[in-house]
Design a protein around this motif. Sequence first.
Motif, mmCIF file in Angstrom:
data_model
loop_
_atom_site.group_PDB
_atom_site.id
_atom_site.type_symbol
_atom_site.label_atom_id
_atom_site.label_comp_id
_atom_site.label_asym_id
_atom_site.label_seq_id
_atom_site.Cartn_x
_atom_site.Cartn_y
_atom_site.Cartn_z
ATOM 1 N N PRO A 1 0.832 -1.213 0.000
ATOM 2 C CA PRO A 1 0.000 0.000 0.000
ATOM 3 C C PRO A 1 0.859 1.253 0.000
ATOM 4 N N SER A 2 0.412 2.259 -0.730
ATOM 5 C CA SER A 2 1.149 3.507 -0.785
ATOM 6 C C SER A 2 1.104 4.207 0.571
ATOM 7 N N THR A 3 2.167 4.919 0.857
ATOM 8 C CA THR A 3 2.200 5.697 2.089
ATOM 9 C C THR A 3 1.425 7.001 1.955
ATOM 10 N N HIS A 4 1.021 7.336 0.724
ATOM 11 C CA HIS A 4 0.239 8.557 0.527
ATOM 12 C C HIS A 4 -1.246 8.226 0.607
ATOM 13 N N PRO A 5 -2.021 8.943 1.389
ATOM 14 C CA PRO A 5 -3.428 8.596 1.596
ATOM 15 C C PRO A 5 -4.301 8.726 0.351
ATOM 16 N N ARG A 6 -3.856 9.465 -0.646
ATOM 17 C CA ARG A 6 -4.685 9.644 -1.841
ATOM 18 C C ARG A 6 -4.163 8.854 -3.036
ATOM 19 N N ALA B 1 14.826 8.955 -11.888
ATOM 20 C CA ALA B 1 14.063 9.867 -11.030
ATOM 21 C C ALA B 1 13.328 9.060 -9.975
ATOM 22 N N GLY B 2 13.149 9.618 -8.790
ATOM 23 C CA GLY B 2 12.511 8.907 -7.692
ATOM 24 C C GLY B 2 11.046 8.637 -7.947
ATOM 25 N N GLU B 3 10.573 7.514 -7.464
ATOM 26 C CA GLU B 3 9.152 7.173 -7.547
ATOM 27 C C GLU B 3 8.478 7.615 -6.253
ATOM 28 N N VAL B 4 7.432 8.422 -6.373
ATOM 29 C CA VAL B 4 6.743 8.908 -5.173
ATOM 30 C C VAL B 4 5.714 7.915 -4.660
ATOM 31 N N LEU B 5 5.473 6.840 -5.415
ATOM 32 C CA LEU B 5 4.410 5.921 -5.024
ATOM 33 C C LEU B 5 4.918 4.617 -4.456
ATOM 34 N N ARG B 6 6.117 4.619 -3.963
ATOM 35 C CA ARG B 6 6.609 3.400 -3.343
ATOM 36 C C ARG B 6 5.821 3.102 -2.077
ATOM 37 N N GLY B 7 5.672 1.818 -1.812
ATOM 38 C CA GLY B 7 4.949 1.437 -0.629
ATOM 39 C C GLY B 7 5.699 1.753 0.634
#
Length: 295
Positions: free
Chosen positions: A38-43, A289-295
């Motif tokens: 699961p992503s660490t970002h709530p949205r 480039a970094g992925e912002v959606l890593r779990g």
Amino acid sequence: MPVAFVVGAGGQIGRFLLPRLLDAGWQVLALSRQARPPSTHPRVSWVVGDLYGTMPELPAVDAVFGLGPLDGLAGWLPAARCAGIGRVVAFGSMSAVSKRASTDASERRLAARLLAAEAALAAEAARRGAAWTVLRPTLIYGAGIDRSLTPIARFAQRSRLFPRLVGGGRGLRQPVHAEDLATACLAAARSRQSDRRIYPLGGGERLPFAAMLERMREGLGVRTVPLPLPVPLLRQAARLRRGRDGAYRLAAAVERLAEDLVADNAAAVAELGWSPRAFRPDAACWRPAGEVLRG
């Protein structure tokens, strides 16, 4: 809160688009072929599926962002189990027009496949009552995962040798940064003028192929020694390989060194307010480039 379904979220453009969607207040459903934590970002929510196989059922979405294969997206759309789609913004390629007359049959087939996918996507979006926009970028760089410029840069950084074309390479190129394409993508989703439109998208500067390589060398962050590559010798090598695997593709690539492969940004600038950067790459352009959606 608008909802986006993003295909190709981990690719070159997706790595820059996702932060912008989140900053703009979107809820993001990101497609992955394999299950992710699961992503660490709530949205942000990962959904598992394959455009060429089994796809998940989706809630109504305000926008589908197609950052992956255009033919896969066009093939999924007719059977998409989705409660509703407001609009589709999808990336094709300038290869749809630049490779139509290629000497390599596989490149001509690629161009035909891209054009057919554009037409199929437009027809199905219209049938569903969804707005649609197709974006045709030129040579993409900036995320460090492309298969065109990044391998050249990394080879030079490792070997301290950098290819320098001699006796050719005058065809113009217009490399476009993946971050600028993400900006154009979001602008298209917001613009009513972009409905049923195809936008060519090139970078903010046109350079001869040889000069483009020199700009890359200047921004590598390491000193390199020029490795002369005479264009006539490359042509001869392509002739000697005639009949072998990839020979026609090599010959076509060499011939394109003299051709201009550029895009007219006028419509994107006027209708989307787009302003792509000049080609001044630094060493960071060739690192992933970094992925912002890593779990």
